[in-house]
Write a protein that holds these residues in place. Structure first.
Motif, short mmCIF file in Angstrom:
data_model
loop_
_atom_site.label_atom_id
_atom_site.label_comp_id
_atom_site.label_asym_id
_atom_site.label_seq_id
_atom_site.Cartn_x
_atom_site.Cartn_y
_atom_site.Cartn_z
N GLU A 237 0.83 -1.21 0.00
CA GLU A 237 0.00 0.00 0.00
C GLU A 237 0.86 1.25 0.00
O GLU A 237 0.63 2.19 -0.77
CB GLU A 237 -0.93 -0.01 1.21
CG GLU A 237 -1.87 1.17 1.28
CD GLU A 237 -2.74 1.14 2.53
OE1 GLU A 237 -2.92 2.21 3.14
OE2 GLU A 237 -3.22 0.05 2.89
N SER B 97 2.76 1.69 -3.34
CA SER B 97 1.85 2.13 -4.40
C SER B 97 1.49 3.60 -4.25
O SER B 97 1.39 4.33 -5.23
CB SER B 97 0.59 1.26 -4.40
OG SER B 97 0.89 -0.08 -4.68
N SER C 168 -5.87 5.13 3.19
CA SER C 168 -5.74 3.83 3.86
C SER C 168 -7.07 3.31 4.38
O SER C 168 -7.17 2.85 5.52
CB SER C 168 -4.73 3.93 5.01
OG SER C 168 -3.45 4.24 4.54
N SER C 169 -8.11 3.39 3.56
CA SER C 169 -9.42 2.80 3.89
C SER C 169 -10.00 3.34 5.19
O SER C 169 -10.58 2.60 6.00
CB SER C 169 -9.32 1.27 3.96
OG SER C 169 -8.84 0.74 2.75
N THR D 156 -9.37 6.67 -0.23
CA THR D 156 -9.11 5.48 -1.04
C THR D 156 -9.37 4.24 -0.19
O THR D 156 -8.90 4.13 0.93
CB THR D 156 -7.65 5.46 -1.55
OG1 THR D 156 -7.48 6.50 -2.51
CG2 THR D 156 -7.33 4.13 -2.23
N HIS E 219 -8.98 0.13 -0.16
CA HIS E 219 -8.25 -0.96 -0.79
C HIS E 219 -9.02 -2.27 -0.74
O HIS E 219 -9.03 -3.03 -1.71
CB HIS E 219 -6.89 -1.13 -0.12
CG HIS E 219 -6.05 0.10 -0.20
ND1 HIS E 219 -5.22 0.36 -1.26
CD2 HIS E 219 -5.94 1.17 0.62
CE1 HIS E 219 -4.63 1.53 -1.08
NE2 HIS E 219 -5.06 2.04 0.06
N ASP E 220 -9.63 -2.55 0.39
CA ASP E 220 -10.37 -3.80 0.55
C ASP E 220 -11.21 -3.71 1.82
O ASP E 220 -11.09 -2.76 2.58
CB ASP E 220 -9.40 -5.00 0.64
CG ASP E 220 -8.40 -4.85 1.78
OD1 ASP E 220 -8.82 -4.85 2.96
OD2 ASP E 220 -7.19 -4.73 1.51
N VAL F 84 -9.95 0.66 -5.40
CA VAL F 84 -8.86 0.23 -6.26
C VAL F 84 -9.26 -0.88 -7.22
O VAL F 84 -8.48 -1.29 -8.08
CB VAL F 84 -7.62 -0.20 -5.45
CG1 VAL F 84 -7.11 0.96 -4.60
CG2 VAL F 84 -7.93 -1.41 -4.57
N THR G 109 -13.76 -4.27 -5.03
CA THR G 109 -13.78 -3.51 -3.79
C THR G 109 -14.97 -2.55 -3.75
O THR G 109 -15.62 -2.40 -2.71
CB THR G 109 -12.47 -2.73 -3.62
OG1 THR G 109 -11.40 -3.67 -3.41
CG2 THR G 109 -12.52 -1.78 -2.45
N TRP H 59 -4.74 0.45 -9.45
CA TRP H 59 -3.33 0.73 -9.32
C TRP H 59 -2.65 0.51 -10.67
O TRP H 59 -3.19 -0.20 -11.54
CB TRP H 59 -2.68 -0.18 -8.29
CG TRP H 59 -2.98 0.12 -6.85
CD1 TRP H 59 -3.41 -0.77 -5.92
CD2 TRP H 59 -2.85 1.37 -6.16
NE1 TRP H 59 -3.56 -0.15 -4.69
CE2 TRP H 59 -3.21 1.17 -4.83
CE3 TRP H 59 -2.46 2.65 -6.56
CZ2 TRP H 59 -3.20 2.18 -3.87
CZ3 TRP H 59 -2.44 3.67 -5.61
CH2 TRP H 59 -2.81 3.43 -4.30
N GLY I 127 -8.06 -7.11 -2.38
CA GLY I 127 -8.68 -5.88 -2.85
C GLY I 127 -8.21 -5.51 -4.24
O GLY I 127 -8.95 -4.92 -5.03
N PHE I 128 -6.97 -5.85 -4.53
CA PHE I 128 -6.43 -5.62 -5.88
C PHE I 128 -5.52 -6.78 -6.27
O PHE I 128 -5.85 -7.58 -7.12
CB PHE I 128 -5.68 -4.28 -5.96
CG PHE I 128 -5.24 -3.95 -7.36
CD1 PHE I 128 -6.15 -3.47 -8.29
CD2 PHE I 128 -3.92 -4.12 -7.76
CE1 PHE I 128 -5.75 -3.18 -9.59
CE2 PHE I 128 -3.51 -3.83 -9.05
CZ PHE I 128 -4.43 -3.36 -9.96
#
Length: 363
Positions: free
Chosen positions: A18, A21, A91-92, A105, A107-108, A143, A147, A167, A274-275
């Motif tokens: 994370e 990226s 970071s979610s 953002t 991610h999951d 992402v 998700t 991403w 998540g990605f």
């Protein structure tokens, strides 16, 4: 535009996927828009110099861990003091209130959808952070489409303000390949102690094809937890492949690149991602991919990879065997993998992210 970034995933001792990226994204944004400035927020004492041009670091601590006061109180206050146009919480999670517009953002939703060893308190904290972000953010970036579906099903407030921005992937440099880090041929896997990584299934699937390929090894990178490592070693012994299992633990970026370059295939049987950035990293290096058909993984590998049911070990073994037994087909699969990974451009990711940030800042 003056952008504040919750960079806690980057400003740490060992940034993982994370954080790396996030850095790569903002390196591209800085290149595209040299007129932008960035303030990176994190905890004290872990970073000495700004990691990207046009940026400065603001670190602070805030008492009150239970109520996540660093994010809920300190971060919006520091962002307001810095005179920023928009705050990117990457970071979610996001503050329950902010005096300036927020883009979050996600991610999951792993802690809410999958039992991956988290405590009840950790799951509750994740839900609170994510719920605050869904309520307070002007816009949400997911992402992957997977998700976004998970987010909108769990938090209907995200419907209508969530955009999918994948991403990116960097093409492999045109240089001579390094020496093989392990005896070839080998199947590469990226393991972990978390149950969703499904590492035991990789070992069992490999054991089913091992008699057909007596020189083949299985290399599992990233299995650093001593207990998880011992369990996988014991499983390999039970399956009769102990001598063919290689467990290098966590490796450097250079060694990981070498692992990709010489792998005959990547076996990626995760039950939830998540990605799945390692998939793109492998494909950019021309590695044929056999991967789980769960969550975001089919979205990432597209038609260039082979999707399998991770519970059907015979199907996994058959897919790997098909790749390994056909050198000409493997070369074609490698070319398709490189071409597909090239569609995930960091430039495009940066342009789409900039558009979302600008829209949020202008409202």
């Amino acid at each position: 535009m003056r952008i504040g970034i919750d960079a806690s995933s980057l400003l740490c001792a060992e940034p993982r996927g994370e954080g790396k990226s996030l850095l790569r994204l903002y390196q591209e944004i800085a290149r595209l828009r040299p007129d932008c400035s960035f303030v990176l927020f994190g905890l004290p004492g872990l970073f000495q110099s700004p990691p990207l041009p046009g940026s400065r670091i603001v670190t602070f601590d805030c008492p009150g861990f239970r109520w996540n006061s660093w994010e809920n109180l300190g971060l919006p206050w520091q962002a307001w003091r810095a005179g920023l146009d928009v705050l990117h919480c990457a970071s979610s999670g996001a503050p329950f209130w902010s005096p300036l517009p927020v883009v979050m953002t996600v991610h999951d939703l792993i802690p809410l959808l999958f039992d991956d060893g988290q405590t009840a308190a950790a799951r509750a904290g994740f839900q609170r952070r994510l719920g605050c972000g869904v309520r307070g953010a002007r816009h949400i970036i997911a992402v992957s489409a997977s998700t976004r579906r998970d987010l909108e099903a769990r938090f209907p407030g995200g419907v209508g303000k969530t955009t999918v921005i994948h991403w990116g992937s960097d093409p492999a440099p045109v240089t001579a390949a390094s020496a093989p880090p392990f005896p070839v041929p080998y199947v590469l896997a990226l393991g972990g102690a978390a149950p969703r990584k499904n590492t035991p299934a990789v070992v069992r699937a490999f054991a089913r094809l091992a008699p057909t390929f007596p020189r083949l090894r299985l290399v599992i990178v990233g299995l650093g937890h001593p207990g998880a490592r011992a369990a996988i070693e014991a499983l390999a012994a039970d399956c009769g492949i102990a001598e063919r299992l290689v467990l290098p633990g966590f490796v450097s970026e250079a060694l990981l690149t070498a692992c990709y370059q010489h792998a005959s295939a990547l076996c990626y049987l995760s039950l939830y991602e998540g990605f799945g950035l390692p998939l793109l990293e492998a494909m950019a290096q021309g590695v044929p991919v056999v991967a789980s058909n769960r969550a975001s993984i089919p979205e990432v590998i597209g038609p260039a990879g082979i999707s399998v049911d991770p519970d059907d070990l015979d199907a996994v073994a058959a897919a790997l065997s098909g790749v390994l037994a056909d050198p000409a087909g493997r070369s074609q699969a490698a070319a398709r993998a490189r071409d597909w990974a090239g569609r995930f451009s960091w430039r495009e990711t940066a342009m789409q992210t900039l558009a979302v940030l600008e829209q949020a800042a202008s409202r």
